[in-house]
Design a protein around this motif. Structure first.
Motif, short mmCIF file in Angstrom:
data_model
loop_
_atom_site.label_atom_id
_atom_site.label_comp_id
_atom_site.label_asym_id
_atom_site.label_seq_id
_atom_site.Cartn_x
_atom_site.Cartn_y
_atom_site.Cartn_z
N GLY A 1 58.58 -13.62 56.90
CA GLY A 1 57.89 -12.21 57.13
C GLY A 1 58.72 -11.38 57.63
N GLY A 3 58.70 -7.54 59.98
CA GLY A 3 57.72 -6.44 60.72
C GLY A 3 57.94 -4.94 60.39
N PHE A 4 56.87 -4.25 60.55
CA PHE A 4 57.42 -2.75 60.15
C PHE A 4 58.22 -2.23 61.19
N THR A 8 61.12 -7.15 65.44
CA THR A 8 60.79 -8.52 65.54
C THR A 8 60.73 -8.88 67.00
N LYS A 19 52.51 -6.09 62.06
CA LYS A 19 52.34 -5.79 60.67
C LYS A 19 51.55 -4.44 60.79
N ALA A 20 50.56 -4.11 61.60
CA ALA A 20 49.88 -3.19 61.55
C ALA A 20 49.22 -2.80 63.10
N PHE A 28 49.58 -8.87 63.75
CA PHE A 28 51.02 -9.47 63.79
C PHE A 28 51.09 -10.91 63.22
N GLU A 29 52.11 -11.31 62.88
CA GLU A 29 52.63 -12.56 61.94
C GLU A 29 53.20 -13.38 63.27
N LEU A 95 48.64 -15.16 60.56
CA LEU A 95 48.38 -13.79 60.70
C LEU A 95 47.24 -13.78 61.91
N TRP A 97 45.24 -10.93 64.64
CA TRP A 97 44.98 -9.46 64.75
C TRP A 97 43.98 -9.60 65.98
#
Length: 208
Positions: A1, A3-4, A8, A19-20, A28-29, A95, A97
């Motif tokens: 994966g 990250g944006f 990390t 992730k968002a 997040f992953e 994943l 959230w």
């Protein structure tokens, strides 16, 4: 994966990727190697969800063990004690959230790369994530959200008294976490285990 913005986090050896994020949610992953885990804790102000993407997680939800495999969605309502464990021999990717976002992203920024469990527990409590000391694991979960764990043994306070309480709790949980990190998570043999496949796992579905 990934990250944006290339971000990390290393959370006690597990690799997380954001992730968002917005006011209403934070996703997040997580990547957990065999034997890695996050011990039982409570989000008093957030609902949390897990979508397992690869591998299998053992989950402890409100005192009951269950399993989640790839494709399973797990909902963990706010105030319910929960933890996740990779007891398999393969990596697990999932994943996560939470809703609302609250301070969880800020917490990950603070504890990224920390190796001292007691400091992780202390900072987590400051960001509305409470790890449960062993003696609090028997507390009725429905009593915890209103009390934020502080009255579990008649302890409630503010200012210096609360700081002393948080320090004591961080020490107790941190020591237990250090032991667990050395020896791996244990599953009491008398506890029930259920496997849920292909549908949402709700705490209300689990046996009391």
């Amino acid at each position: 994966g990934a990250g944006f913005e290339g971000k990390t986090w290393n959370i006690l050896g597990q690799i997380y990727f954001p992730k968002a994020v917005c006011d209403s949610t934070f996703a997040f992953e997580t990547n957990s190697e065999p034997g890695q885990f996050v011990p039982v804790h409570i989000h008093a102000t957030q609902d949390e969800f897990i979508l397992v993407q690869e591998g299998e997680l053992d989950l402890k939800l409100d005192g009951t063990w269950t399993k989640a495999k790839a494709g399973d969605l797990v909902r963990m309502p706010r105030g319910i004690p929960h933890g996740y464990f990779n007891k398999s021999d393969k990596p697990v990717r999932a994943l996560f959230w939470v809703s609302p976002a609250c301070m969880l992203e800020a917490l990950f920024n603070r504890i990224d790369g920390l190796s001292d469990p007691m400091e992780v527990v202390r900072l987590s409590a400051e960001h509305e994530v409470d790890f449960l000391p062993p003696h609090l694991l028997i507390v009725d979960a429905r009593q915890v959200p209103a009390a934020r764990l502080d009255d579990a043994r008649g302890i409630a306070g503010a200012g210096a008294a609360r700081e002393r309480h948080l320090e004591r709790r961080a020490e107790v949980v941190g020591n237990a976490l250090q032991v667990a990190l050395r020896h791996g998570p244990q599953q009491p043999h008398q506890e029930k285990e259920r496997h849920h496949r292909g549908h949402e796992v709700r705490v209300s579905d689990l046996p009391s």
